[in-house]
Design an enzyme around this catalytic site. Structure first.
Site, PDB file in Angstrom:
ATOM      1  N   GLY A 151      -3.606 -33.789  25.914  1.00 41.57           N
ATOM      2  CA  GLY A 151      -2.927 -34.829  25.163  1.00 41.57           C
ATOM      3  C   GLY A 151      -3.356 -36.207  25.639  1.00 41.57           C
ATOM      4  O   GLY A 151      -3.948 -36.368  26.714  1.00 41.57           O
ATOM      5  N   CYS A 152      -3.062 -37.223  24.826  1.00 44.75           N
ATOM      6  CA  CYS A 152      -3.479 -38.589  25.154  1.00 44.75           C
ATOM      7  C   CYS A 152      -2.709 -39.132  26.350  1.00 44.75           C
ATOM      8  O   CYS A 152      -3.307 -39.649  27.306  1.00 44.75           O
ATOM      9  CB  CYS A 152      -3.329 -39.502  23.941  1.00 44.75           C
ATOM     10  N   TYR A 153      -1.377 -39.039  26.320  1.00 47.64           N
ATOM     11  CA  TYR A 153      -0.597 -39.502  27.471  1.00 47.64           C
ATOM     12  C   TYR A 153      -0.999 -38.760  28.753  1.00 47.64           C
ATOM     13  O   TYR A 153      -1.227 -39.403  29.796  1.00 47.64           O
ATOM     14  CB  TYR A 153       0.896 -39.316  27.220  1.00 47.64           C
ATOM     15  N   THR A 174      -3.838 -37.426  29.593  1.00 50.49           N
ATOM     16  CA  THR A 174      -5.149 -37.889  30.055  1.00 50.49           C
ATOM     17  C   THR A 174      -5.026 -39.197  30.826  1.00 50.49           C
ATOM     18  O   THR A 174      -5.623 -39.363  31.899  1.00 50.49           O
ATOM     19  CB  THR A 174      -6.103 -38.064  28.855  1.00 50.49           C
ATOM     20  N   SER A 175      -4.234 -40.118  30.308  1.00 46.37           N
ATOM     21  CA  SER A 175      -4.097 -41.431  30.955  1.00 46.37           C
ATOM     22  C   SER A 175      -3.368 -41.336  32.290  1.00 46.37           C
ATOM     23  O   SER A 175      -3.558 -42.187  33.163  1.00 46.37           O
ATOM     24  CB  SER A 175      -3.356 -42.405  30.027  1.00 46.37           C
TER      25      SER A 175
END
Length: 345
Positions: A148-150, A152-153
């Site tokens: 997911g994007c969150y 990954t960050s």
């Protein structure tokens, strides 16, 4: 050439995948599927793609795809991909799934957030596709759970520090902000222009579905249970994501050690950029790229470490990382189709 297909091509992530594959030197796009737009030309759905090869959106058919592609990107909603992936894997087609359906090792952890898993047998072989941390396992994998994007960050800066025992696994907090495109292309009240413009606030506090995904990976890295406090926010921009993460350093951990550790882990990684002292990431600096920028500040008196990371939620947080995973799976240049400089203007 690697022959590809994109299932669910009519969403924002699907569009990014079509753009990346269309410009990739080692791939060809053979099929795009969409239940909502079947029978329509892709350029009718996204006029910005005029002038590129325009495919007609078709219904998903694993038998038909088996005759023409090597890999399928599943840009489908959570809880849908699990019905498609087994049909592809059984036909020796590699799969990069951009939903949450194959991100978890533990089916129960998935089911606690989503629904009963109908292809849990594939979880044993699916690989969590955080490229910089799982590259060796991604090579030769048949199915990838694209992060997911969150997550990954958050995971890229935290995993090295937890593995090296420089920060405590307790008391971790991430205050994260995402552009509106992270909610997808489907209409909803919260992403309506009048609701999102000139507005800012948290959502799904305490129950965001990315939290168990983050905790599973962090727990594995730390070697003990981690329970991160995660608070996502929606900001009135189209794309981009910034996570501000708070951690407690372990006794004796200094700024020099933290910087040396992050530099050592990522010095040869083309898409992770550790910023110099007193420099911090900005959404505009990663927009349109597959990069994750990381900066940090250590408060020596309190031992509190403040880490800031930024990604483009549609690229490193979704489509870009998916293509990076494909490159690794087929053992071609990992930067292929992703190696460019984007200006923020």
């Amino acid at each position: 050439m690697i022959k590809t297909a994109i299932a669910g091509a009519s969403g924002y992530t699907g569009l990014e995948l079509v753009k990346l594959i269309s410009n990739h030197p080692k791939t060809s796009l053979e099929a795009v599927t969409s239940n909502s737009y079947q029978g329509k030309s892709f350029t009718d759905i996204f006029p910005s793609m005029r002038g590129f090869k325009s495919l007609i959106c078709t219904p998903f058919d694993a038998n038909e795809l088996a005759d023409k592609v090597d890999v399928v990107f599943l840009a489908l909603p959570h809880k849908v991909s699990m019905a498609f992936a087994p049909k592809l894997v059984d036909r020796n087609i590699k799969v990069v799934d951009l939903s949450a359906d194959f991100r978890f090792d533990d089916a129960k952890a998935y089911e606690a957030v989503y629904q009963p898993h109908t292809a849990s047998n594939l979880l044993k072989e699916s690989v969590y596709g955080l490229c910089e941390l799982n590259r060796d396992r991604i090579k030769g994998a048949r199915i990838i759970g694209n992060p997911g994007c969150y997550p990954t960050s958050i995971l890229l800066p935290l995993v090295p520090l937890l593995k090296e025992k420089l920060i405590s696994p307790q008391g971790l907090i991430s205050d994260s902000k995402s552009g509106v495109s992270g909610a997808g292309r489907s209409l909803s009240l919260t992403t309506h222009y009048c609701e999102a413009n000139e507005a800012f606030g948290p959502y799904k506090v305490g129950n965001h579905r990315h939290t168990p995904e983050i905790n599973e990976v962090l727990t594995k890295a730390a070697g003990e249970r981690v329970s991160l406090t995660f608070v996502p926010h929606l900001v009135p921009v189209t794309r981009g994501m910034v996570s501000t993460i708070y951690a407690r350093t372990r006794k004796g951990a200094a700024e020099k050690q933290i910087r040396a550790t992050l530099n050592r882990w990522y010095e040869n990684e083309p898409f992770v950029r550790i910023l110099p002292p007193d420099k911090f990431p900005n959404m505009s600096h990663v927009k349109g790229t597959n990069c994750c920028d990381i900066g940090f500040h250590l408060e020596p008196e309190s031992g509190r470490l403040i880490i800031v990371s930024a990604i483009d939620n549609l690229l490193k947080g979704a489509a870009g990382q998916a293509v990076q995973n494909m490159n690794i799976m087929f053992e071609i240049d990992e930067k292929a189709g992703l190696d460019w400089v984007q200006t923020p203007l």
